[in-house]
Design a protein around this motif. Structure first.
Motif, PDB file in Angstrom:
ATOM      1  N   LYS A  12       0.787  -0.703   0.210  1.00  0.00           N
ATOM      2  CA  LYS A  12       0.467  -0.043  -0.074  1.00  0.00           C
ATOM      3  C   LYS A  12       0.447   1.232   0.047  1.00  0.00           C
ATOM      4  O   LYS A  12       0.043   2.195  -0.195  1.00  0.00           O
ATOM      5  N   GLY A  13       2.095   1.680   0.335  1.00  0.00           N
ATOM      6  CA  GLY A  13       3.214   2.245   0.500  1.00  0.00           C
ATOM      7  C   GLY A  13       2.767   2.944   1.385  1.00  0.00           C
ATOM      8  O   GLY A  13       3.626   4.325   1.633  1.00  0.00           O
ATOM      9  N   GLU A  14       2.664   2.290   2.394  1.00  0.00           N
ATOM     10  CA  GLU A  14       3.202   2.652   3.923  1.00  0.00           C
ATOM     11  C   GLU A  14       3.906   2.767   4.153  1.00  0.00           C
ATOM     12  O   GLU A  14       4.414   3.349   5.415  1.00  0.00           O
ATOM     13  N   ILE A  15       4.548   1.591   3.870  1.00  0.00           N
ATOM     14  CA  ILE A  15       6.327   1.910   5.018  1.00  0.00           C
ATOM     15  C   ILE A  15       6.404   1.508   3.509  1.00  0.00           C
ATOM     16  O   ILE A  15       6.430   1.032   2.119  1.00  0.00           O
ATOM     17  N   PRO A  16       8.123   2.305   3.597  1.00  0.00           N
ATOM     18  CA  PRO A  16       8.842   2.229   1.829  1.00  0.00           C
ATOM     19  C   PRO A  16       9.888   1.390   1.725  1.00  0.00           C
ATOM     20  O   PRO A  16      10.163  -0.123   2.151  1.00  0.00           O
ATOM     21  N   SER A  17       9.900   0.830   0.351  1.00  0.00           N
ATOM     22  CA  SER A  17      10.951  -0.073   0.042  1.00  0.00           C
ATOM     23  C   SER A  17      11.066  -0.015  -1.528  1.00  0.00           C
ATOM     24  O   SER A  17      11.236   0.927  -2.104  1.00  0.00           O
ATOM     25  N   PHE A  18      11.526  -0.290  -1.922  1.00  0.00           N
ATOM     26  CA  PHE A  18      12.854  -0.765  -2.627  1.00  0.00           C
ATOM     27  C   PHE A  18      12.428  -1.464  -3.731  1.00  0.00           C
ATOM     28  O   PHE A  18      12.247  -2.587  -4.717  1.00  0.00           O
ATOM     29  N   LYS A  19      11.051  -1.187  -4.865  1.00  0.00           N
ATOM     30  CA  LYS A  19      10.073  -2.210  -5.717  1.00  0.00           C
ATOM     31  C   LYS A  19      11.154  -2.187  -6.791  1.00  0.00           C
ATOM     32  O   LYS A  19      11.701  -1.443  -7.844  1.00  0.00           O
ATOM     33  N   LEU A  20      10.265  -3.290  -7.179  1.00  0.00           N
ATOM     34  CA  LEU A  20      11.547  -3.499  -8.163  1.00  0.00           C
ATOM     35  C   LEU A  20      10.526  -3.902  -9.289  1.00  0.00           C
ATOM     36  O   LEU A  20      10.274  -4.187 -10.171  1.00  0.00           O
ATOM     37  N   PHE A  21       9.020  -4.927  -9.258  1.00  0.00           N
ATOM     38  CA  PHE A  21       7.859  -4.968  -9.389  1.00  0.00           C
ATOM     39  C   PHE A  21       6.643  -4.447  -8.940  1.00  0.00           C
ATOM     40  O   PHE A  21       7.041  -4.930  -7.944  1.00  0.00           O
ATOM     41  N   ASP A  24      -1.293  -5.828 -11.414  1.00  0.00           N
ATOM     42  CA  ASP A  24      -2.205  -5.879 -10.868  1.00  0.00           C
ATOM     43  C   ASP A  24      -2.527  -7.060  -9.083  1.00  0.00           C
ATOM     44  O   ASP A  24      -2.543  -7.605  -7.767  1.00  0.00           O
ATOM     45  N   LYS A  25      -1.685  -8.373  -9.655  1.00  0.00           N
ATOM     46  CA  LYS A  25      -1.975  -9.772  -8.387  1.00  0.00           C
ATOM     47  C   LYS A  25       0.071  -9.668  -7.641  1.00  0.00           C
ATOM     48  O   LYS A  25      -0.310 -10.420  -6.488  1.00  0.00           O
ATOM     49  N   THR A  26       1.248  -9.195  -8.395  1.00  0.00           N
ATOM     50  CA  THR A  26       2.375  -9.698  -7.755  1.00  0.00           C
ATOM     51  C   THR A  26       3.137  -8.144  -7.075  1.00  0.00           C
ATOM     52  O   THR A  26       3.268  -6.948  -7.961  1.00  0.00           O
ATOM     53  N   PHE A  27       3.562  -7.761  -6.418  1.00  0.00           N
ATOM     54  CA  PHE A  27       4.657  -7.328  -5.858  1.00  0.00           C
ATOM     55  C   PHE A  27       6.364  -7.793  -5.525  1.00  0.00           C
ATOM     56  O   PHE A  27       6.251  -8.580  -5.074  1.00  0.00           O
ATOM     57  N   ALA A  28       7.599  -6.606  -5.863  1.00  0.00           N
ATOM     58  CA  ALA A  28       9.129  -7.450  -6.011  1.00  0.00           C
ATOM     59  C   ALA A  28       9.281  -6.196  -5.176  1.00  0.00           C
ATOM     60  O   ALA A  28       9.479  -4.993  -5.548  1.00  0.00           O
ATOM     61  N   PHE A  29      10.079  -6.444  -4.540  1.00  0.00           N
ATOM     62  CA  PHE A  29      10.954  -5.538  -3.732  1.00  0.00           C
ATOM     63  C   PHE A  29      12.504  -6.172  -3.281  1.00  0.00           C
ATOM     64  O   PHE A  29      12.387  -7.326  -3.008  1.00  0.00           O
ATOM     65  N   LEU A  30      13.477  -5.481  -2.924  1.00  0.00           N
ATOM     66  CA  LEU A  30      14.988  -5.387  -2.424  1.00  0.00           C
ATOM     67  C   LEU A  30      14.244  -6.419  -0.986  1.00  0.00           C
ATOM     68  O   LEU A  30      14.002  -5.359   0.022  1.00  0.00           O
ATOM     69  N   ASP A  31      15.427  -7.284  -0.166  1.00  0.00           N
ATOM     70  CA  ASP A  31      14.511  -7.472   1.534  1.00  0.00           C
ATOM     71  C   ASP A  31      15.738  -6.392   1.476  1.00  0.00           C
ATOM     72  O   ASP A  31      16.976  -5.956   1.587  1.00  0.00           O
ATOM     73  N   ILE A  32      15.084  -5.896   3.105  1.00  0.00           N
ATOM     74  CA  ILE A  32      15.778  -5.061   3.789  1.00  0.00           C
ATOM     75  C   ILE A  32      16.827  -6.128   5.056  1.00  0.00           C
ATOM     76  O   ILE A  32      18.159  -4.693   5.269  1.00  0.00           O
ATOM     77  N   ASN A  33      17.200  -7.022   4.659  1.00  0.00           N
ATOM     78  CA  ASN A  33      18.066  -7.700   5.503  1.00  0.00           C
ATOM     79  C   ASN A  33      18.967  -9.343   4.582  1.00  0.00           C
ATOM     80  O   ASN A  33      18.702  -9.884   5.148  1.00  0.00           O
ATOM     81  N   PRO A  34      19.634  -9.031   3.473  1.00  0.00           N
ATOM     82  CA  PRO A  34      20.075  -9.612   2.388  1.00  0.00           C
ATOM     83  C   PRO A  34      20.872 -10.239   2.919  1.00  0.00           C
ATOM     84  O   PRO A  34      21.811  -9.855   3.656  1.00  0.00           O
TER      85      PRO A  34
END
Length: 134
Positions: A12-21, A24-34
């Motif tokens: 929902k964008g309430e918490i920031p992330s490094f969005k990759l993709f 409508d059905k899927t979301f991908a982002f970088l792990d905060i503790n890689p």
């Protein structure tokens, strides 16, 4: 979406992330503790704690996207990991798939496989239930 779920808040964008993709059905982002450079999470937007909670049609983009992310990062060796439940090491109660590049022996996922004896007769009986009924 669950109001208190950290991944739903990221979607929902309430918490920031490094969005990759995003679709409508899927979301991908970088792990905060890689575990390694490029460690990403691929999640369905449909909220469910375990894989068995997600409708099949909400999962159809997951593996193709994991494949695309691995190619994009240039990973020749990598793990795709999905955990279900606390004793299976799931920390966030929203289905998620890790794409973890394994560039060398020290970076990425470290795995041990404690092998157990196999009762083939019991396994065969268990999986007989999966065969289509005619």
């Amino acid at each position: 979406m669950a109001a208190t779920c950290i991944f739903c808040k990221i979607i929902k964008g309430e918490i920031p992330s490094f969005k990759l993709f995003e679709s409508d059905k899927t979301f991908a982002f970088l792990d905060i503790n890689p575990l390694s450079r490029g460690h990403a999470l691929v999640i369905p937007k449909f909220h469910g704690a375990k894989l068995t909670d997600i409708p099949d049609e909400q999962l159809d983009e997951i593996l193709p996207l994991a494949k695309r992310l691995a190619k994009a990062i240039g990973a020749t060796d990598f793990n795709v990991l999905q955990n279900n439940g606390r004793i299976a090491h799931q920390m966030v109660d929203h289905v998620h798939f890790h794409v973890i590049p394994k560039p060398d022996e020290k970076q990425g996922l470290g795995v041990g496989w404690p092998q157990q004896p196999t009762d083939m007769a019991a396994l065969k009986a268990l999986f007989e239930e999966l065969k289509p009924k005619v």
